[in-house]
Design an enzyme around this catalytic site. Structure first.
Site, PDB file in Angstrom:
ATOM      1  CB  SER A  44      -0.939   0.009   1.217  1.00  0.00           C
ATOM      2  OG  SER A  44      -0.207  -0.180   2.416  1.00  0.00           O
ATOM      3  N   GLY A  82      -2.033  -4.277   0.946  1.00  0.00           N
ATOM      4  CA  GLY A  82      -2.120  -5.512   1.710  1.00  0.00           C
ATOM      5  C   GLY A  82      -1.150  -6.589   1.277  1.00  0.00           C
ATOM      6  CG  ASN A 111       0.828  -5.309   4.371  1.00  0.00           C
ATOM      7  OD1 ASN A 111       0.109  -4.682   5.136  1.00  0.00           O
ATOM      8  ND2 ASN A 111       0.994  -4.938   3.112  1.00  0.00           N
ATOM      9  CG  ASP A 192      -3.403   4.536   8.300  1.00  0.00           C
ATOM     10  OD1 ASP A 192      -2.502   5.396   8.318  1.00  0.00           O
ATOM     11  OD2 ASP A 192      -3.658   3.850   7.293  1.00  0.00           O
ATOM     12  CG  HIS A 195      -1.167   3.643   4.607  1.00  0.00           C
ATOM     13  ND1 HIS A 195      -1.945   3.022   5.560  1.00  0.00           N
ATOM     14  CD2 HIS A 195      -0.681   2.668   3.791  1.00  0.00           C
ATOM     15  CE1 HIS A 195      -1.937   1.714   5.329  1.00  0.00           C
ATOM     16  NE2 HIS A 195      -1.181   1.474   4.274  1.00  0.00           N
TER      17      HIS A 195
END
Length: 216
Positions: A44, A82, A111, A192, A195
């Site tokens: 991502s 992801g 991830n 979050d 990112h």
């Protein structure tokens, strides 16, 4: 009449001979063109997560190479939000065969870490990707990642050693931390905390560019 036919046949033979001599050259030139691609395989952080696709650093990279690199390479973004190192490893052979890149940029590991994967497994997957890319004739740029402090200093150090160790062993270019100068700036990170925002993407590209440009 016979003289005319003879000249025609002679001309045809000359044309055929010239074609046979030039065909390998043209084939090599065509092959060079098909290899003028930069393949970005990431997660991502490279897939423009939750921001407009045109704002992502990979898209900005395409704009920059148009201005600074001749001939202009095509940027192929094969990043998926992801994505894990294991998932990317399974996709890589088809990507290499299809795009025949001259450079492969590998941006993976975030991830894996969020899932608590043992860094040794991450290293094994990344190693296989590097070897496959080099066997396909591509140069490799490895983009390192980090995790939040709550993962503990020991785990973070092991991640750091994964990227540094692979770069040293396989003589590939390395950016130790993709989000250097971004991750600790709240204004440049999404809610979050993982990112980068659209506003941060030029900085991310500026981190990548000095390591990528020499490979082009």
């Amino acid at each position: 009449m016979y003289a005319t036919i003879g000249k025609g046949r002679a001309a045809a033979m000359v044309w055929l001979l010239a074609w046979l001599l030039l065909a390998p050259v043209l084939a090599c030139a065509k092959g060079a063109d098909t290899r003028a691609a930069v393949l970005v395989v990431g997660d991502s952080l490279s897939a423009a997560h939750n921001i407009p696709a045109e704002s992502g650093w990979v898209n900005l990279l395409q704009q920059r190479v148009k201005q600074q690199v001749k001939p202009v390479p095509t940027i192929v973004n094969a990043s998926i939000s992801g994505e894990t190192s294991a998932g990317a490893l399974t996709r890589l052979p088809a990507l290499l065969a299809r795009h025949q890149p001259s450079v492969v940029v590998i941006e993976l590991g975030g991830n894996d870490a969020l899932r608590g994967l043992n860094p040794a497994q991450l290293r094994g997957n990344l190693e296989k990707m590097i070897v496959a890319s080099q066997k396909a004739g591509a140069k490799v740029l490895l983009l390192g990642i980090d995790v939040p402090p709550n993962y503990g200093p020991a785990y973070r150090q092991r991640l750091k050693e994964v990227y540094a160790g692979l770069a040293s062993q396989y003589k590939v270019a390395l950016l130790p931390f993709l989000l250097d100068g971004v991750a600790l700036q709240p204004a440049l990170m999404q809610s979050d905390g993982l990112h980068p925002t659209a506003a941060a993407q030029p900085k991310v590209l500026d981190n990548v560019w000095p390591h990528l440009k020499p490979l082009l």
